[in-house]
Design an enzyme around this catalytic site. Structure first.
Site, PDB file in Angstrom:
ATOM      1  N   GLY A 104       0.696  -1.168  -0.174  1.00 35.83           N
ATOM      2  CA  GLY A 104       0.221  -0.453  -0.037  1.00 35.83           C
ATOM      3  C   GLY A 104       1.166   1.619   0.001  1.00 35.83           C
ATOM      4  CD  GLU A 155       4.835  -2.394  -3.836  1.00 33.41           C
ATOM      5  OE1 GLU A 155       4.970  -1.428  -3.679  1.00 33.41           O
ATOM      6  OE2 GLU A 155       3.170  -3.592  -4.305  1.00 33.41           O
ATOM      7  CG  LEU A 156       5.979   0.770   1.403  1.00 33.61           C
ATOM      8  CD1 LEU A 156       6.733   1.207   2.636  1.00 33.61           C
ATOM      9  CD2 LEU A 156       4.493   0.064   2.028  1.00 33.61           C
ATOM     10  CB  CYS A 176       3.730   0.131  -7.171  1.00 26.69           C
ATOM     11  SG  CYS A 176       2.028  -0.263  -5.391  1.00 26.69           S
ATOM     12  CD  GLU A 200       2.947   4.734  -6.010  1.00 20.53           C
ATOM     13  OE1 GLU A 200       2.730   3.897  -6.438  1.00 20.53           O
ATOM     14  OE2 GLU A 200       2.517   5.048  -4.516  1.00 20.53           O
TER      15      GLU A 200
END
Length: 488
Positions: free
Chosen positions: A240, A259-260, A295, A389
């Site tokens: 997230g 996992e960002l 991502c 992001e």
């Protein structure tokens, strides 16, 4: 919500979904509404567990640790193979669910179902080859007769929290390795897209997994604290946003994998002039597939000055041809973002970058949660659209003169998940691999490339640890050593 839209009937309508507690479906008084992300209409409802159910799920996982550890590798493999078969049989239903709950264009949805199936098949293969090692301990005369052996044993109960953008495959990347490793789990899928995980639960409930091996709890973030903080869990795996670092700080002694996300960059070298049509086709896909909500979606494009103008012309022309609209339409490439707030956020970043001197080459407009596929150039280095992001249908272009400059531009980021480079130079490919501060470097393709057995994860703010089935199994197990001395 888009006024006047009349979506076709769906199998999800007039149906509600249970949550899963210790392998069993459960109803509840509280129901969560799941809306069609394109039309805004109510699609279905899902049952919401209370605090007592959360405690029961954790207790059941603890109780299931021994049965799961003793569940033989061939039996774990059989469960995973059954799941892969059933997902293939329910392929259309799963794709439609993604299309509705995530707003994912139907072609992308079908591709994610394929990856779900592949991930479970890979895990089925790995379940029967979790091997140990024989160690040579006779390193000196005093050690004659000593022999060492290792094996991997399951950690025990594990907890998972997954995001909205890949409601099937990001769940699969946690659930399938847990089964292969022999770990009972409690999963919290995104409350925005819970249906895919619950269908996975339906299939798991058909299997011979030990009682308590899995629970799937449709909680919101505010009620998921026990999955983070409870010390009975031996691992937390979270995918997230940057809140993951806060969760890590609250996780106590348990192992944590994160996992960002990222703001993935792609370099286009000077020698690609004759290949620009192919490069553009891949860049457009990487930047705008599933509305950029990936991502490793292409966000920053750095092209050598010799080819910059030609690449820009082709890229703008190709982007303008993309069809946006109802994700059920097979000709649509850009569907809605997950909600209006997400689209409004990114649109604000675009306008901010424009105000600071950036130039919109195409797109830049928003209608509800539909945001045009947008390309910009001259975006300031400190603009949010550059530094953060985007997680939407947006990419920026910038030229470079020297390859060293391109490397520096990619590395000038707080993120480091994956990067891509198009080049015919082996030297440049190797330099990119050696010098880019990324979890992965993709040569002659976009950073959005992923195969489900490869190590996947990032550095810097992009996370901690690696996914990919074998890596996840290793994280969910630990090495146990035995030393044996020959009889004297």
């Amino acid at each position: 919500m888009l006024a006047g839209l009349q979506p076709r009937a769906s199998a999800m309508l007039n149906k509600s979904y249970p949550y899963y507690l210790a392998n069993q479906p459960q109803t509840a008084k509280t129901m969560l509404e799941v809306r069609d992300k394109y039309s805004g209409r109510l699609a279905t409802r899902v049952a919401v567990p209370d605090a007592k159910a959360v405690e029961k799920a954790i207790a059941a996982a603890v109780k299931a640790a021994k049965p799961m550890r003793e569940f033989k590798p061939w039996a774990r493999q059989a469960v995973l193979q059954h799941c892969a078969t059933r997902f293939a049989e329910r392929r259309d239903e799963l794709a439609e669910a993604l299309c509705i709950e995530a707003g994912k264009p139907i072609k992308d949805a079908a591709g994610e179902v394929t990856r779900l199936i592949e991930t479970f098949r890979i895990a089925a293969e790995e379940a029967v080859r979790i091997n140990g090692e024989t160690l040579n301990l006779e390193l000196a005369s005093r050690l004659d007769g000593y022999h060492g052996y290792t094996k991997r044993v399951p950690l025990g109960p594990v907890s998972f929290i997954t995001p909205f953008n890949f409601p099937l495959n990001l769940v699969a990347h946690k659930v399938a390795p847990a089964i292969a490793a022999g770990c009972p789990f409690v999963l919290k899928p995104s409350e925005k897209t819970p249906i895919g995980a619950l269908i996975i639960g339906e299939v798991l409930a058909e299997t011979d997994l030990p009682n308590g091996a899995f629970s799937i709890l449709t909680l919101d973030g505010a009620h998921a604290a026990p999955l983070v903080e409870d010390e009975r869990f031996k691992l937390l795996s979270f995918t997230g946003g940057q809140v993951g670092w806060q969760l890590k700080a609250r996780a106590g002694h348990k192992k944590v994998t994160l996992e960002l996300g990222g703001n993935a960059a792609c370099i286009v070298d000077a020698d690609q002039h004759g290949k620009l049509d192919h490069v553009v086709q891949r860049l457009v896909f990487g930047a705008f597939y599933q509305s950029g909500q990936s991502c490793i979606g292409v966000q920053r494009i750095y092209a050598h000055a010799d080819i910059y103008d030609a690449l820009k012309r082709k890229l703008v022309a190709a982007t303008r041809k993309l069809k946006a609209g109802d994700p059920r339409d097979k000709s649509v490439f850009v569907g809605p973002m997950i909600d209006e707030a997400a689209a409004e956020r990114l649109h604000g970043w675009i306008l901010e970058a424009k105000q600071a001197g950036g130039k919109i080459l195409c797109g830049g407009k928003r209608h509800g949660n539909m945001l045009d596929a947008t390309l910009m150039e001259n975006v300031p280095a400190d603009a949010k659209a550059n530094r953060m992001e985007a997680f939407g249908p947006f990419a920026l272009l910038a030229p470079f003169e020297k390859f060293d400059d391109a490397i520096a531009m990619v590395n000038d980021s707080d993120y480091g998940l994956q990067a891509g480079i198009f080049t015919d130079s082996l030297a440049h490919a190797m330099r990119a691999w050696n010098e880019l501060e990324q979890g992965g470097v993709i040569v002659n393709d976009i950073p959005s490339f992923r195969v489900d057995n490869m190590p996947y994860g990032g550095v810097k703010l992009s996370g901690l640890g690696r996914e990919g089935v074998r890596c996840a199994i290793e994280d969910m197990s630990e090495i146990r050593l035995m030393v044996m001395r020959e009889s004297v």
